[in-house]
Design an enzyme around this catalytic site. Structure first.
Site, PDB file in Angstrom:
ATOM      1  N   ASP A 345       1.135   5.532  -4.657  1.00  8.00           N
ATOM      2  CA  ASP A 345       1.687   4.540  -3.584  1.00  8.00           C
ATOM      3  C   ASP A 345       0.763   3.336  -3.330  1.00  8.00           C
ATOM      4  O   ASP A 345      -0.212   3.487  -3.350  1.00  8.00           O
ATOM      5  CB  ASP A 345       1.911   5.320  -2.316  1.00  8.00           C
ATOM      6  CG  ASP A 345       2.886   4.808  -1.407  1.00  8.00           C
ATOM      7  OD1 ASP A 345       3.840   3.972  -1.607  1.00  8.00           O
ATOM      8  OD2 ASP A 345       2.239   5.062  -0.180  1.00  8.00           O
ATOM      9  N   ASP A 660       1.593   8.991   0.892  1.00  9.48           N
ATOM     10  CA  ASP A 660       1.005   9.289   2.408  1.00  9.48           C
ATOM     11  C   ASP A 660       2.603   9.522   3.169  1.00  9.48           C
ATOM     12  O   ASP A 660       2.611  10.121   4.354  1.00  9.48           O
ATOM     13  CB  ASP A 660       0.328   8.356   2.825  1.00  9.48           C
ATOM     14  CG  ASP A 660       1.090   6.961   2.883  1.00  9.48           C
ATOM     15  OD1 ASP A 660       2.329   6.912   2.513  1.00  9.48           O
ATOM     16  OD2 ASP A 660       0.392   6.089   3.636  1.00  9.48           O
ATOM     17  N   ASP A 664       7.517  10.519  -0.503  1.00  9.61           N
ATOM     18  CA  ASP A 664       6.542  10.763  -1.613  1.00  9.61           C
ATOM     19  C   ASP A 664       6.493  12.008  -1.932  1.00  9.61           C
ATOM     20  O   ASP A 664       5.956  12.820  -2.875  1.00  9.61           O
ATOM     21  CB  ASP A 664       4.857  10.255  -1.333  1.00  9.61           C
ATOM     22  CG  ASP A 664       4.823   8.840  -1.208  1.00  9.61           C
ATOM     23  OD1 ASP A 664       5.461   8.026  -2.058  1.00  9.61           O
ATOM     24  OD2 ASP A 664       4.287   8.079  -0.419  1.00  9.61           O
TER      25      ASP A 664
END
Length: 922
Positions: A345, A660, A664
């Site tokens: 990410d 986070d 996700d």
């Protein structure tokens, strides 16, 4: 019929179809009609109660889990544990209660570890439920009330204000300067501005400006919205279902161990059957044949393998914890070492998650800003030199910074050893940039006190503030910040001429094309650009939009970005040099994501950048090809993150996924190893992950990969050491039966070797330090079998040597003395001596000791030496202590006999040196 009755009937008829509505495509009035609600009074309490009974509470439901006992019993369903249980039963038949207890103890430990890991994984859905539980302000029966979010139903009229957590999915009916932080759901790095107009059906989730979603936060403004989805029907609920449906894949190690265990189980059973048949065919009594078969089975079972795997992984966990990586599931340690792709990410993982002004354009001059985040550390530079604000030529820059500081509703404060932002990230960046020039918010607000404000609204694209400039001269000043288009069109005086403040502070004619060119340049670097303007007016006590329609002076531009972490850039490079691909998967804008990726060396061409909209239009084959070739995936939905991980896995990649946010979590669970941020990570992301980074730093992943590779090398050493012992013993028993000779080693003596001396020598291999060149090599082939060509050859060669030591020593002593206990004792000690010399050959004890003697600052690997000392003591007791002689049917050795045993084992050193050329273990 009353209006309320009609509304109720309409709602009842459409309830079944509500999940199919694309709410963002409908107008506000149509949404209200569909949900049979009232845009002013909301639902009645009676109707809300009825809907609550009909649809249930607004909370996520986890799947019904298995009972704890069933989960526990299922942990026994593993081939390796079948072997251990078989060993335990066989040992019980031998009436050796102590050794049976040890074997069953090892089995139980493995089962308990597996049970704990599975129980932790089940916590992901519970954490997600907690993440969206809050209170909500709503209107029922025309009265404002506050209820638990679990009480919300479809059609409820909800009020939102700054600081609120959104309690359900809402279609907005009215907004006033609303900005919502959706980073946990979409990956968008800055709060999203919201509006009410309907949108096209294909509008992606991250761009649905007329919707707000459960679990996101209101960072600014107010709004009214109507509940269109609750519980599992919300976007967060859909993610919950993705978490449940995603498969928790086995790691490469556990897959290989399973394959090896099944193969070994079949081999042991086949050899046992062969041994029993041959013995009976030679006319031996079935009791003697049974004992010989038991000896063969016991010798072939590597009792120490599960223990050494667990110990090695546990040591890897400890080492990673010291390097800011917390492992939640033991096999993840080894998986890191074989990772071929890291899908990361962007926001908060590769970047600082702190918006920062990096470029300024003012007075026709370009400036750069050093420093990262909200701390006032850094400088404003021109031509790489710090700006001297005492000199002429930077008036426009100073005014631009003042405008950013005053036209601002946020502030930065010091607390807990760091600078914290109270407000929106974009405004925090403007404050930090001004602070770097020496401007402080408190002092400037005293000099130019605010009188009035026009808050930001998405349809106008600007914010304006009115300040007292000079009371004696009856002058006020208006500051504006907003989009470039909104500001430029207001910097017109007459005949469409635009004005700007030049570097010397004089009014000059503005060329809009030049400004647009600067904006394009900043945008290509992934910067979000804000424009600033001012206007002096006569003293007044209020501000209206007519005051700022025209006649403003353009002050400048500030380019803002969430910058990449410096250490993350180095970590990406280290991963790439180790043969690991790093891919960025984010919900942020493609332009921003690509710019960050270029700075980090992740991608170099636009062909490597794909958007969620492009992925949605691909068939399965095209999607798989894009997943392999692409390096940046922007504006992707949660299910697309999950699909990308699956696509890479389908092509044989070992995938680590970092993230986070709530969005996700499904991909984190699906990945071979999920890596969550320990500080900023959402609780559901942490629960779904295999590993947590305590410093939220991508650089810690590189350290963890390094440790993981070291762990796998240590596991290979342990297997290369352990299996030749078992194979050598099995060959000895099998050949003795085929030749109809006395057994060179008894079952109880085999258990001693396998459960005591061999484990004491294997354990030090788990503590071996990693070699210095472990990150200069590519990842091992994920399709590589546990016993690859080089390792298999090594095992065969050492196994044959061990067989020669046991069988040869036994036959030699038996032929020369006729003393079976002495022959067996010397055969066992000869094998132990060979094990000791082999351990020294494959461990780093001697190389590290030599390096230290040569003056190199290298830690000495003392563990093998400690293990050798322990084994020597145990073998002395085994051979020389009368009580042990009675238990194990051994006899004391003379000093010369002990030296002969050592001499017989010494040649393994030369064999190991030759094998090292073909299959290096260090």
């Amino acid at each position: 019929m009353t209006a309320n009755t009609i509304a109720t009937n309409t709602f009842a008829q459409t309830t079944k179809d509500l999940l199919n509505y694309e709410w963002h495509t409908l107008g506000e009035q149509k949404v209200v009609q569909t949900l049979a609600s009232n845009p002013e009074a909301g639902l009645t309490h009676k109707e809300a109660t009825k809907r609550h009974q009909q649809m249930g509470a607004n909370q996520l439901t986890g799947k019904s889990g298995k009972s704890p006992w069933l989960q526990f019993l299922e942990q026994f369903n593993q081939p390796l544990l079948y072997i251990l249980l078989t060993a335990g039963v066989v040992t019980l038949l031998l009436r050796d209660w102590l050794d049976a207890g040890v074997i069953f103890g090892v089995t139980l430990i493995n089962v308990i570890i597996g049970y704990i890991q599975e129980s932790k994984a089940e916590g992901a859905i519970a954490a997600l439920s907690k993440a969206v539980t809050t209170e909500a302000t709503l209107i029922r029966d025309g009265q404002k009330t506050r209820l638990a979010s679990t009480e919300l139903v479809l059609g409820d009229l909800v009020l939102l204000a700054s600081g609120d957590k959104v309690p359900a999915d809402l279609r907005l009916l009215s907004v006033r300067g609303l900005q919502v932080d959706e980073s946990a759901l979409t990956g968008e790095s800055v709060p999203v501005e919201k509006a009410t107009p309907s949108l096209a059906v294909e509008t992606p989730l991250a761009e649905r400006s007329n919707m707000v979603y459960a679990g996101s936060f209101v960072s600014f403004g107010q709004a009214e919205g109507i509940v269109v989805a609750i519980a599992d029907a919300t976007e967060t609920g859909r993610i919950s279902q993705l978490i449940e449906s995603s498969t928790n894949l086995k790691t490469p190690l556990t897959r290989n161990i399973d394959k090896f265990s099944k193969s070994l189980l079949y081999v042991i059973l086949a050899l046992a059957a062969l041994t029993f048949a041959v013995g009976l065919g030679q006319g031996e009594s079935w009791i003697d044949v049974f004992k010989a078969t038991v000896a063969l089975v016991v010798s072939a079972i590597p009792e120490g393998l599960p223990a050494i795997v667990t110990v090695t992984l546990a040591i890897g966990v400890s080492r990673m914890a010291r390097r800011k990586a917390i492992i939640r599931k033991l096999p993840a340690v080894e998986t890191l070492g074989s990772t071929t792709v890291i899908c990361s990410d962007k926001t908060g993982t590769l970047t600082e998650n702190q918006m920062t002004v990096q470029k300024i354009y003012a007075g026709g001059q370009r400036y750069t800003v050093s420093g990262i985040g909200y701390a006032p550390d850094g400088e404003i530079l021109i031509d790489r030199q710090p700006v001297d604000f005492n000199a002429d030529g930077h008036v426009a820059l100073w005014e631009s910074l003042e405008a950013g500081l005053l036209c601002n509703d946020s502030h930065i404060e010091w607390g807990d050893g760091q600078w914290d932002l109270v407000g929106t990230p974009t405004e925090g960046a403007l404050i930090a940039a001004a602070n770097k020039a020496g401007l402080t918010q408190g002092n400037l607000e005293q000099e130019l006190p605010r009188i009035d404000t026009i808050p930001f609204e998405s349809q106008f694209q600007y914010m304006a503030t009115l300040h007292e400039l000079d009371a004696k001269r009856s002058l006020n000043v208006i500051y504006l910040k907003g989009s470039v288009e909104a500001i430029l069109q207001r910097c017109v005086v007459y005949r469409r001429r635009h004005r700007l403040l030049d570097a010397q502070g004089q009014l000059a004619r503005l060329n809009p094309a030049a400004v647009e060119e600067e904006v394009a340049g900043m945008a290509n670097q992934g910067l979000r650009v804000l424009a600033f303007a001012s206007k002096e007016v006569a003293t007044k006590r209020s501000l209206n939009r007519n005051d700022i329609d025209r006649g403003l002076v353009f002050l400048g531009l500030q380019g803002i970005i969430d910058p990449p972490r410096e250490e993350a850039i180095a970590a990406v490079k280290a991963c790439q040099s180790a043969g690991i691909q790093v891919k960025m998967i984010t919900g942020d804008h493609a332009l921003t994501a690509a710019a960050i990726a270029r700075q980090m060396g992740i991608c170099s061409t636009e062909a490597q950048v794909f958007t969620g909209r492009q992925l949605a239009q691909m068939d399965e084959k095209e999607f798989a090809q894009a997943a392999e070739q692409g390096m940046v995936f922007a504006r992707v939905a949660p299910e697309q993150k999950l699909d990308l991980v699956k696509a890479l896995q389908s092509q044989g990649e070992i995938v680590a996924m970092t993230g986070d946010g709530v969005n996700d979590a499904p991909a984190l669970k699906q990945a071979d190893i999920g890596v969550a941020m320990g500080i900023a990570g959402a609780e559901v992301a942490k629960e779904s992950a295999d590993m947590l980074l305590t410093d939220d730093n991508f650089a810690s992943i590189e350290a963890a990969v390094e440790e993981g590779r070291g762990v796998y090398r240590n596991l290979r050493k342990a297997i290369a050491f352990l299996l030749p012992i078992n194979v050598g013993e099995s060959m000895t028993i099998l050949i003795a039966i085929l030749l109809a000779t006395a057994l060179p080693i008894l079952p109880i003596q085999i258990l001693w070797l396998n459960m005591v001396s061999s484990i004491a020598l294997i354990a030090p291999l788990a503590f071996e330090p990693k070699s210095g060149h472990v990150m200069q090599q590519p990842p091992r082939n994920p399709r590589e079998r546990l016993l690859s060509g080089g390792l298999l050859q090594r095992i065969i060669a050492i196994s044959v040597f061990n067989w020669l030591v046991i069988f040869g020593m036994f036959q030699w002593i038996l032929q020369t003395t006729g003393n079976e206990p002495l022959a067996r004792t010397m055969a066992i000690n000869g094998l132990v001596a060979a094990e000791v010399f082999y351990l020294l050959s494959i461990s780093q004890f001697l190389p590290s000791l030599v390096a230290r003697i040569q003056g190199k600052r290298t830690p000495v690997a003392y563990a093998p030496a400690i293990g050798i000392v322990v084994v020597v003591i145990l073998q002395c007791l085994f051979s020389q202590w009368s009580m042990m002689n009675q238990v194990f049917d051994t006899t004391p050795l003379t000093f010369i006999q002990a030296l002969i045993c050592m001499g017989v084992g010494l040649p393994v050193v030369f064999i190991a040196l030759i094998l090292q050329r073909f299959d290096p273990l260090n």
